[in-house]
Design an enzyme around this catalytic site. Structure first.
Site, short mmCIF file in Angstrom:
data_model
loop_
_atom_site.label_atom_id
_atom_site.label_comp_id
_atom_site.label_asym_id
_atom_site.label_seq_id
_atom_site.Cartn_x
_atom_site.Cartn_y
_atom_site.Cartn_z
N CYS A 2 -36.12 -31.22 -1.15
CA CYS A 2 -36.87 -32.69 -1.04
C CYS A 2 -37.39 -32.98 -2.43
O CYS A 2 -37.93 -31.82 -3.12
CB CYS A 2 -37.82 -32.89 -0.29
SG CYS A 2 -37.62 -32.54 1.39
N ARG A 27 -32.38 -31.93 -5.74
CA ARG A 27 -33.23 -31.08 -4.67
C ARG A 27 -32.98 -31.26 -3.23
O ARG A 27 -33.42 -30.68 -2.26
CB ARG A 27 -34.64 -31.54 -5.11
CG ARG A 27 -35.01 -31.06 -6.34
CD ARG A 27 -36.73 -31.66 -6.36
NE ARG A 27 -37.67 -30.97 -5.61
CZ ARG A 27 -38.03 -29.64 -5.92
NH1 ARG A 27 -37.92 -29.24 -7.27
NH2 ARG A 27 -38.76 -28.92 -5.16
N TRP A 73 -33.85 -33.04 1.84
CA TRP A 73 -33.16 -31.95 2.42
C TRP A 73 -33.70 -31.98 3.83
O TRP A 73 -34.75 -31.20 3.72
CB TRP A 73 -33.29 -30.79 1.45
CG TRP A 73 -32.35 -30.08 1.57
CD1 TRP A 73 -31.15 -29.62 1.65
CD2 TRP A 73 -32.75 -28.50 2.54
NE1 TRP A 73 -30.47 -28.48 2.03
CE2 TRP A 73 -31.71 -27.83 2.60
CE3 TRP A 73 -33.79 -28.00 3.20
CZ2 TRP A 73 -31.45 -26.49 3.26
CZ3 TRP A 73 -33.86 -27.10 3.66
CH2 TRP A 73 -32.72 -26.31 3.92
N ASN A 99 -42.67 -32.79 0.83
CA ASN A 99 -41.58 -31.88 0.54
C ASN A 99 -42.43 -30.72 0.97
O ASN A 99 -43.57 -30.16 0.49
CB ASN A 99 -41.33 -31.81 -1.26
CG ASN A 99 -40.73 -30.49 -1.46
OD1 ASN A 99 -39.97 -29.97 -0.64
ND2 ASN A 99 -40.72 -30.06 -2.68
N GLY A 100 -41.76 -29.93 1.82
CA GLY A 100 -42.42 -28.72 2.49
C GLY A 100 -42.21 -28.80 3.95
O GLY A 100 -41.55 -29.56 4.68
N GLU A 484 -20.86 -12.68 -7.15
CA GLU A 484 -21.32 -13.83 -7.61
C GLU A 484 -20.19 -14.85 -7.90
O GLU A 484 -20.22 -16.13 -7.58
CB GLU A 484 -22.01 -13.70 -9.31
CG GLU A 484 -22.36 -15.02 -9.92
CD GLU A 484 -23.14 -15.88 -9.37
OE1 GLU A 484 -24.05 -15.38 -8.60
OE2 GLU A 484 -23.31 -17.06 -9.78
N LYS A 488 -19.91 -18.42 -5.78
CA LYS A 488 -19.63 -19.58 -6.65
C LYS A 488 -18.63 -20.26 -5.68
O LYS A 488 -18.68 -21.82 -5.57
CB LYS A 488 -19.14 -19.47 -7.97
CG LYS A 488 -20.11 -19.02 -9.20
CD LYS A 488 -21.30 -20.28 -9.29
CE LYS A 488 -22.48 -20.18 -8.14
NZ LYS A 488 -23.50 -19.29 -8.67
N GLU A 491 -20.00 -21.76 -2.15
CA GLU A 491 -20.84 -22.85 -2.08
C GLU A 491 -20.44 -24.22 -2.65
O GLU A 491 -20.69 -25.41 -2.22
CB GLU A 491 -22.09 -22.42 -2.60
CG GLU A 491 -22.02 -22.32 -4.25
CD GLU A 491 -23.60 -21.92 -4.79
OE1 GLU A 491 -24.60 -22.44 -4.25
OE2 GLU A 491 -23.59 -21.24 -5.88
N HIS A 507 -12.54 0.30 3.55
CA HIS A 507 -13.32 0.56 4.99
C HIS A 507 -13.36 -0.64 5.68
O HIS A 507 -14.56 -0.74 6.56
CB HIS A 507 -14.72 0.99 4.28
CG HIS A 507 -14.82 2.44 3.51
ND1 HIS A 507 -14.60 3.60 4.24
CD2 HIS A 507 -14.77 2.50 2.20
CE1 HIS A 507 -14.34 4.47 3.29
NE2 HIS A 507 -14.49 3.86 2.10
N LYS A 606 -30.87 -27.42 -4.61
CA LYS A 606 -31.29 -26.67 -5.80
C LYS A 606 -32.13 -25.70 -5.97
O LYS A 606 -32.12 -24.57 -6.14
CB LYS A 606 -31.26 -27.63 -7.23
CG LYS A 606 -31.53 -26.81 -8.27
CD LYS A 606 -30.25 -26.37 -8.70
CE LYS A 606 -30.26 -25.60 -10.00
NZ LYS A 606 -28.93 -24.60 -10.28
O1 M6R Z 1 -34.15 -21.10 -8.18
P1 M6R Z 1 -33.80 -19.70 -7.68
O2 M6R Z 1 -33.05 -18.89 -8.64
O3 M6R Z 1 -34.85 -18.86 -7.08
O4 M6R Z 1 -32.72 -19.91 -6.55
C1 M6R Z 1 -32.23 -18.79 -5.90
C2 M6R Z 1 -31.04 -19.48 -5.13
O5 M6R Z 1 -31.37 -20.66 -4.23
C3 M6R Z 1 -29.74 -19.90 -6.04
O6 M6R Z 1 -29.33 -18.87 -6.93
C4 M6R Z 1 -28.61 -20.19 -5.11
O7 M6R Z 1 -28.13 -19.21 -4.44
C5 M6R Z 1 -27.70 -21.06 -5.78
N1 M6R Z 1 -27.01 -22.19 -5.12
C6 M6R Z 1 -26.63 -20.15 -6.18
O8 M6R Z 1 -25.68 -20.93 -7.06
#
Ligand code: M6R
Length: 611
Positions: A2, A27, A73, A99-100, A484, A488, A491, A507, A606
């Site tokens: 949010c 956000r 969100w 927000n929260g 990682e 990517k 997501e 395994h 985000k």
């Molecule tokens: O702001 P932060 O680095 O604490 O966020 C952590 C994760 O939410 C963030 O890395 C998330 O996994 C991303 N979408 C990855 O691309």
């Protein structure tokens, strides 16, 4: 999680609010709404993105010089028109954006229903606005009603409150969720982060937990706590600039941010590496050197991509410092009963500096006496302020929801930290230190070399547009890179992908391999090259399609690969800074071929300010 914006001053509020929402859309983007206060308190809201709200309010009477807006969100209640913010109170004389999460909303709601309140939405936020109205009905001021309501609230909030009967007053409060107040000439701005504020003023105040900002037209900013104690917060000067918040000709923020990495990596080490006298200067380390020299162990904690950066950090710290390192998902760590000592160091890594679980992990470790070091990108963020010391990554605003440049900046800062401490600890020779430092300064140019292959990567990525699964394999320093790369892809393209230590494949995951399964292997010529080649043979024997990341000049893996990307040679511990780049590009192009919304993938936000 949010985004909220507010404005009170002499200007027309709507354009400021809508522009602010667009800056905060990263956000959350499942619904949006706006409230303006003139002779009346009017709320307009709908399901969908900010552009849907813009279309929805076309032709509506929006003239006002104060108002607030929200991009959501969803946590409580599905994304629809009714659950969108702002929420009116029962009499429609109050409206709130939030927000929260209000954790005790159910019990509060029950009490309010018994007192005759009815509810329109399924949100926790509506409970809060009704509670404020409940108190206000007893004849007290808006501020007092907000204070009483927040004193009964358990959970996290950043809120803005407007009241029809208080036409020149805007009240905002925070606990656990971020809120910035911008101070202009005869005007105030409110936002979840500084990006909607920067083009109007550089003077900002970051509200602390349980603080309430009282924004009264024509008066100075006043801040009180929910217990009515006046506080006098410091005014900070923003260092952001507008161009950092725009796409700059790129189709997506994610692509812009991938291409910024030569600069952002350089910015992360700029001023910290002194090759001429073979030292690394990091104020946060120098000021607390005894802590680092005497630490029993280091715990690194984070979420998502930042957690992957910590995994790379673990390998680097253990190699250079010979000190035990544990890497913890902050969401797990905070609820376990971890054994913590007062000579532990907790390093919390976060791009946004707002991740709720990471913040909670910090509080937990702090309560056991651990020393807390933060690595954050967003200046002035909650995590940056909750730590004992820290280093900023200086990657600039990261707006694409998929983290890219933040990751390489975090790995750079972790590398610098390890080198700085190792030198003081005497666990690295001066010659070796110099070699790694030089190699690090060469990384930006090498990243540029890889970015120059973007066309090539785009070309072969199209063959994977319709793939349903993908496996990413790496060993040692490149195991986190595999994780990682897989994150990517999944997501932003919604393709199921898993990262695995290459040797673990046999395994279990090996059962998945057939001619339909792309297997991405990070196979540089350092570390366990021969072992990785054997793992690749195992993939090929089962007809898997091989995409490899190899060192320039490699022949063996190249010949086994369906597609490959060559990366320049570097120190083994720095390979993640290079090997990640083609994986980011590959995920990006596949997502674009699949016509996915790269910058705002479904269901994501985000910064994750809820648990
Ligand atoms: O702001 P932060 O680095 O604490 O966020 C952590 C994760 O939410 C963030 O890395 C998330 O996994 C991303 N979408 C990855 O691309």
């Amino acid at each position: 999680m949010c985004g909220i914006v507010g404005y009170i001053g002499p200007r027309e509020a709507y354009p400021i609010l809508i522009k602010g929402l667009k800056r905060l859309e990263y956000r959350g983007y499942d619904s949006a709404g706006i409230a303006i206060l003139n002779d009346n308190l009017q709320v307009f809201k709908c399901k969908g993105k900010v552009s849907a709200l813009e279309a929805f309010v076309q032709g509506k009477p929006l003239h006002a010089t104060m108002g607030m807006a929200h991009t959501r969100w969803a946590t409580h209640g599905e994304p629809n028109d009714v659950n969108a913010h702002p929420h009116y109170s029962q009499s429609e004389s109050l409206a709130v954006i939030h927000n929260g999460i209000i954790e005790n909303y159910a019990i509060l709601k029950e009490g309010l229903i018994k007192s005759g309140f009815t509810f329109q939405s399924n949100t926790d936020t509506e409970v809060l606005v009704q509670l404020i109205e409940y108190f206000k009905n007893s004849g007290i001021s808006l501020l007092e009603a907000v204070q009483l309501a927040l004193n009964q609230t358990v959970g996290a909030y950043a809120i803005v409150v407007l009241s029809k009967n208080d036409p020149d007053l805007m009240i905002a409060a925070r606990k656990g969720s971020p809120l910035v107040v911008g101070i202009g000439k005869d005007e105030f701005f409110l936002a979840s982060d500084a990006s909607p504020i920067i083009e109007y003023t550089k003077d900002v105040v970051y509200l602390e937990d349980e603080e309430i900002a009282i924004l009264q037209r024509g008066q100075k900013l006043k801040v009180k706590t929910i217990s009515d104690v006046e506080t006098f917060p410091q005014v900070h000067t923003l260092e952001l600039n507008i161009s950092q918040l725009e796409k700059g000709g790129y189709e997506h923020f994610m692509l812009k941010e991938i291409f910024e990495q030569p600069d952002t990596i350089r910015d992360s080490f700029r001023g910290r590496i002194q090759l001429e006298n073979n030292t690394i200067t990091m104020a946060g380390i120098i000021d607390h050197l005894d802590k680092f020299l005497n630490a029993r162990r280091i715990i690194m904690t984070a979420a998502g991509t930042s957690w992957h950066a910590c995994l790379v950090g673990e390998y680097i710290f253990e190699e250079l410092l010979r000190i035990p390192v544990e890497v913890e998902y902050s969401s797990e760590f905070r609820y376990r009963k971890p054994v913590l000592y007062n000579d532990d160091i907790l390093i919390a890594v976060s791009q946004s500096g707002e991740t709720a679980d990471t913040l909670a992990a910090i509080h937990l470790a702090k309560s056991h006496g651990a020393f807390i070091y933060g690595i954050c990108n967003v200046v002035g963020s909650s995590i940056a302020r909750a730590t004992d010391a820290g280093s900023y990554t200086h990657a600039g605003p990261e707006i694409g929801v998929a983290s890219t440049k933040a990751f390489t900046a975090q790995v750079t800062v972790l590398t610098l930290m390890a080198l700085a401490i190792a030198q003081k600890k005497g666990t690295i020779s001066e010659e070796r230190l110099k070699e790694i430092m030089i190699a690090l300064t060469e990384i930006p140019a090498k990243v540029t070399q890889i970015l120059n292959k973007a066309k090539e990567i785009q070309e072969f990525s199209k063959y994977y547009t319709y793939t349903r699964n993908a496996l990413y394999l790496g060993r040692g320093y490149n195991f986190p890179v595999a994780l990682e790369g897989a994150l990517k892809l999944k997501e932003i393209s919604y393709i199921h992908a898993e990262g695995y230590p290459a040797a673990e494949m046999k395994h279990g995951p090996i059962a998945l391999i057939d001619r339909e399964m792309p297997v991405v292997v990070i196979a540089p010529n350092k570390g366990h090259y021969d072992k990785v080649v054997s793992n690749i043979q195992e993939v090929k024997a089962r007809k898997g399609r091989l995409i490899s990341i190899i060192t320039e000049g490699d022949v063996t893996v190249k010949e086994l690969s369906d597609h490959y990307v060559e990366i320049p040679e570097t120190e083994e511990m720095l390979i993640p800074l290079l090997a990640t780049i083609p994986l980011q590009l590959m995920a990006y192009y596949i997502a674009v071929f699949r016509e996915c919304n790269v910058d705002q993938p479904r269901n994501l936000a985000k910064s994750v300010t809820v648990e």
